[in-house]
Design a protein around this motif. Sequence first.
Motif, mmCIF file in Angstrom:
data_model
loop_
_atom_site.group_PDB
_atom_site.id
_atom_site.type_symbol
_atom_site.label_atom_id
_atom_site.label_comp_id
_atom_site.label_asym_id
_atom_site.label_seq_id
_atom_site.Cartn_x
_atom_site.Cartn_y
_atom_site.Cartn_z
ATOM 1 N N GLY A 1 24.576 78.816 -17.726
ATOM 2 C CA GLY A 1 23.806 77.857 -16.947
ATOM 3 C C GLY A 1 23.277 76.712 -17.784
ATOM 4 O O GLY A 1 23.599 76.560 -18.974
ATOM 5 N N ILE A 2 22.464 75.912 -17.115
ATOM 6 C CA ILE A 2 21.854 74.730 -17.723
ATOM 7 C C ILE A 2 20.372 74.722 -17.366
ATOM 8 O O ILE A 2 19.992 75.044 -16.232
ATOM 9 N N GLU A 3 19.538 74.351 -18.326
ATOM 10 C CA GLU A 3 18.098 74.250 -18.113
ATOM 11 C C GLU A 3 17.619 72.896 -18.599
ATOM 12 O O GLU A 3 18.118 72.368 -19.602
ATOM 13 N N ALA A 4 16.649 72.349 -17.898
ATOM 14 C CA ALA A 4 16.082 71.053 -18.286
ATOM 15 C C ALA A 4 14.578 71.084 -18.061
ATOM 16 O O ALA A 4 14.099 71.623 -17.059
ATOM 17 N N ASP A 5 13.848 70.516 -19.018
ATOM 18 C CA ASP A 5 12.391 70.442 -18.936
ATOM 19 C C ASP A 5 11.970 69.002 -19.198
ATOM 20 O O ASP A 5 12.403 68.387 -20.185
ATOM 21 N N PHE A 6 11.117 68.479 -18.322
ATOM 22 C CA PHE A 6 10.641 67.105 -18.467
ATOM 23 C C PHE A 6 9.130 67.068 -18.311
ATOM 24 O O PHE A 6 8.576 67.721 -17.413
ATOM 25 N N LYS A 7 8.461 66.330 -19.170
ATOM 26 C CA LYS A 7 7.014 66.178 -19.112
ATOM 27 C C LYS A 7 6.667 64.751 -19.500
ATOM 28 O O LYS A 7 7.278 64.171 -20.404
ATOM 29 N N VAL A 8 5.701 64.180 -18.805
ATOM 30 C CA VAL A 8 5.317 62.804 -19.095
ATOM 31 C C VAL A 8 3.801 62.659 -19.028
ATOM 32 O O VAL A 8 3.142 63.238 -18.154
ATOM 33 N N VAL A 9 3.262 61.943 -19.989
ATOM 34 C CA VAL A 9 1.870 61.497 -19.954
ATOM 35 C C VAL A 9 1.938 59.992 -19.715
ATOM 36 O O VAL A 9 1.993 59.187 -20.649
ATOM 37 N N ALA A 10 1.991 59.610 -18.455
ATOM 38 C CA ALA A 10 2.214 58.208 -18.112
ATOM 39 C C ALA A 10 1.049 57.329 -18.538
ATOM 40 O O ALA A 10 1.229 56.166 -18.912
ATOM 41 N N SER A 11 -0.166 57.871 -18.459
ATOM 42 C CA SER A 11 -1.365 57.149 -18.844
ATOM 43 C C SER A 11 -2.476 58.155 -19.043
ATOM 44 O O SER A 11 -2.276 59.373 -18.849
ATOM 45 N N ASP A 12 -3.666 57.657 -19.385
ATOM 46 C CA ASP A 12 -4.808 58.559 -19.484
ATOM 47 C C ASP A 12 -5.146 59.189 -18.143
ATOM 48 O O ASP A 12 -5.822 60.220 -18.085
ATOM 49 N N ARG A 13 -4.651 58.599 -17.071
ATOM 50 C CA ARG A 13 -4.994 59.039 -15.723
ATOM 51 C C ARG A 13 -3.976 59.980 -15.089
ATOM 52 O O ARG A 13 -4.299 60.724 -14.180
ATOM 53 N N PHE A 14 -2.711 59.951 -15.553
ATOM 54 C CA PHE A 14 -1.664 60.650 -14.818
ATOM 55 C C PHE A 14 -0.742 61.412 -15.758
ATOM 56 O O PHE A 14 -0.243 60.865 -16.755
ATOM 57 N N THR A 15 -0.526 62.692 -15.445
ATOM 58 C CA THR A 15 0.450 63.521 -16.156
ATOM 59 C C THR A 15 1.310 64.239 -15.132
ATOM 60 O O THR A 15 0.881 64.488 -13.994
ATOM 61 N N ALA A 16 2.526 64.615 -15.532
ATOM 62 C CA ALA A 16 3.432 65.310 -14.616
ATOM 63 C C ALA A 16 4.478 66.075 -15.403
ATOM 64 O O ALA A 16 4.742 65.776 -16.576
ATOM 65 N N TYR A 17 5.063 67.080 -14.756
ATOM 66 C CA TYR A 17 6.179 67.803 -15.355
ATOM 67 C C TYR A 17 7.133 68.232 -14.253
ATOM 68 O O TYR A 17 6.772 68.335 -13.074
ATOM 69 N N ALA A 18 8.373 68.487 -14.656
ATOM 70 C CA ALA A 18 9.386 69.041 -13.760
ATOM 71 C C ALA A 18 10.360 69.843 -14.614
ATOM 72 O O ALA A 18 10.839 69.352 -15.640
ATOM 73 N N ASN A 19 10.622 71.079 -14.200
ATOM 74 C CA ASN A 19 11.548 71.954 -14.913
ATOM 75 C C ASN A 19 12.589 72.470 -13.926
ATOM 76 O O ASN A 19 12.264 72.747 -12.766
#
Length: 821
Positions: free
Chosen positions: A634-652
């Motif tokens: 299979g394949i796995e992918a992990d993504f995380k972003v700290v777009a600013s001091d106000r907003f963070t997000a992740y998707a795996n």
Amino acid sequence: MIARSLLLATTASASFIASGVHAADSVPAAAAADAAAEQSSPRGEVIIVTARRRAETAQQVPLAISVIRGDSIEATGNFNVVKLQQLAPTLQVYTTNPRNTSVNIRGLGVPFGLTSDGFEQGVGIYVDDVYNSRVAAATFDFLDVNQVEVLRGPQGSLYGKNTTAGAINITTNQPTFDFEGRAELSIGNLNYRQAKAAISGPLSETVAARLAVAATSRRGTIYNVTSQRWINEQDNLGIRGQLLFRPNDDLSVTLSGDYSRQDPECCGTTFVRVGRTQRPLNRQYDALAAAQGYVAPSRNPYDRLTDLDSNLNAGNKIGGVSARIKWDIGPGTLTSVTAWRFWDWKPENDRDFTGLSIVSRSQNPSQQDQYSQEFRYNYESQKIDFVVGLFGFKQRIDTQGTEQQGVNAAQWSLAPSSDPLNPANNPATLAGLTASNTQYLKADSAALFGQLSWKVTDALTLQPGLRLNYDKKSGFYQRVVTNAQGQAISCTPTPAPGTIAGTSQQCGVYQPQVSAPSDSAWNFTYDFNVNYKVARDVLAYATYAKSFKTLGINQNGLPLNIDNTVNYDAATVKPESVQHFEVGLKTQLWDRRATFNVSAFRTTIKDFQATVNGGQFGTVRGYLANAEKVRSQGIEADFKVVASDRFTAYANAAYTDAKYKKSTNAPCPPELSGGPSQPAGVPADYSQPGVPGAPSPRQCDISGQDLPGVSKWAFSYGAEYNIPVTLLAKEGQVYLGIDGNYRSRWNSNASPSRYTEVKGYALTNFRAGFRGEGFDVFGWVRNAFYVNYIENLQVAPGNTGLIAGQPGDLRTWGGTLKFSF
């Protein structure tokens, strides 16, 4: 100021699932220098890792790793290993009770189904460097946890024979020489209550201590109309104490002790569905239930009603002590980890899944003691790093099992007839028939291991590793069968001394057995990793690993042959042989505000150890057998972003294709079971599934079918947005968070059945609150859209077609108050 804002932005946020492992102790100079260099970017996020048994920054480690920070665990309510799969999509955890818990990574690990003491797990579970040998011994609530790391793929060189699929590395918060403390209280619907507290500080200039406690209670989620009680509740208590002795900068000694207790009325099931088998129609569930005037309280599992008539209990006591010594000697560090752990399991179950007294009693209490000792030496230099070590392990498990037939067993299990003299019409035919099991397992293991990292250039590193392992196992199993008068019965042509001849009906359900298998084996594990730093923030790697899982012993009763004799050939199972290939890319983008990691893998296992169940009462807990070959890719992918001091997000995301490549001698699924046996020596005929009275194959070829418990697609995601505010004279942030996960359909039977397919589902959770320096107040709702889903399905014994299961949590909501100083 920017760093502090970023800290507040991620505190208590489930959006922090990264690649790395936390260092429990002070960070070596090399890792500290790497961290300082990475901090040159004001948005750089540095995680110190110990995945290779030495401290490094996360993105420099050529492994596929998911890390869930302690604050994320708390914010999302994922308070034990079972719940972690909602945050790490490549992880699969399924449980019918603490003992019967399957923890798999990429579809591999522990055999899916009811657990036997006689095999090793394939996902090693570690707490502060201490190995927990049984999955059941790691089902405790997380207590003062700093973070949890999920290492994907074989980890045999450094973590041992028990990590053919990966490892879960749990790190707790350690004693500090600065005084600190924290307290947390949560309340919610279903009478949910959870309290946590921890305090840490110096006792002297060289000694620090930490104490943590936690208690959780919640009303059950299934209502038992027989006992008029809610079952499958939570009733958990845990305590952990640690002492740190640090006489100088080169030496530290940490003594730890912990105790956890779980005492719920658990774990019951609901009626889910009936599927047609090949038994005669009058011996299938609907006809059998009607003949005894039995009606299930509901045929809709989401009514959450059951009528189980046997006692239910899932008493679980777990604890132990350990001593960890770290001594810096010249260019390297010597580490010693000494540990003793125990597990005391006191279950009571209803194994017929109905309100009838078919199996009136079923329990297998166990007591485990394990001892482990590990020595490691870590060396670091500009060109060469290496770890070498020794590991020793000793374990004993004692189990005393009882299973008893009830007053409804004869009419349920035997062929009905209008003849009043037919044994099926006489409850005394089977009522009181009891199988009393005594068993023990002794396991000893020793290993020599090492791993080398050679920095050929500043960009290219070669990393070979190896482990030499010796295992010895000896087991004993004895089943004594007694009738309702307490007389021991025999099922041989000449009854043994002190026994009487059992009837054919009695011997068709339980047979006396004695087995004492013993074996030993040497195994050699090795792996080779090549990694290349393409750019400052881009690391590419490739890994080959040859691993193994040691031999297994069937400890819960052996299956019967077609002539009702005991199949002693099934006493032991062969070791697994594992080959693994993996490539991956770890990157940071957008001035290190974003992290994107991707990996592709292919794992093949010869002589895969599978838990199977042929529908027999005497082996209702299942037994082990070898499937010739399985493959997971299979394949796995992990993504995380700290777009600013106000907003963070992740998707795996994870795509996992796990199949039996060759399994030609598997038990048949329910739809191909229960009929007269097909002729021996001819190809099996699968053309009449679910046709009453049709002949059943003696075994089934399930080659090409999916492994149980594996969703082909799995996703998890989360995001949080915050706004700085001043509220009640307190400066802080108001925040809103969301997290969720999705799993596609999967099958809940070792031989995949159309009746045990679990539909895919998606869960969504919300939280909103206000936090500032030293406090956090938030409300939460989990499974916000009230999705109905099934956590597990089970095939009832006897091939009647009954499928029972455990529905997942309904919508829950509540609030949490946290303080720290």
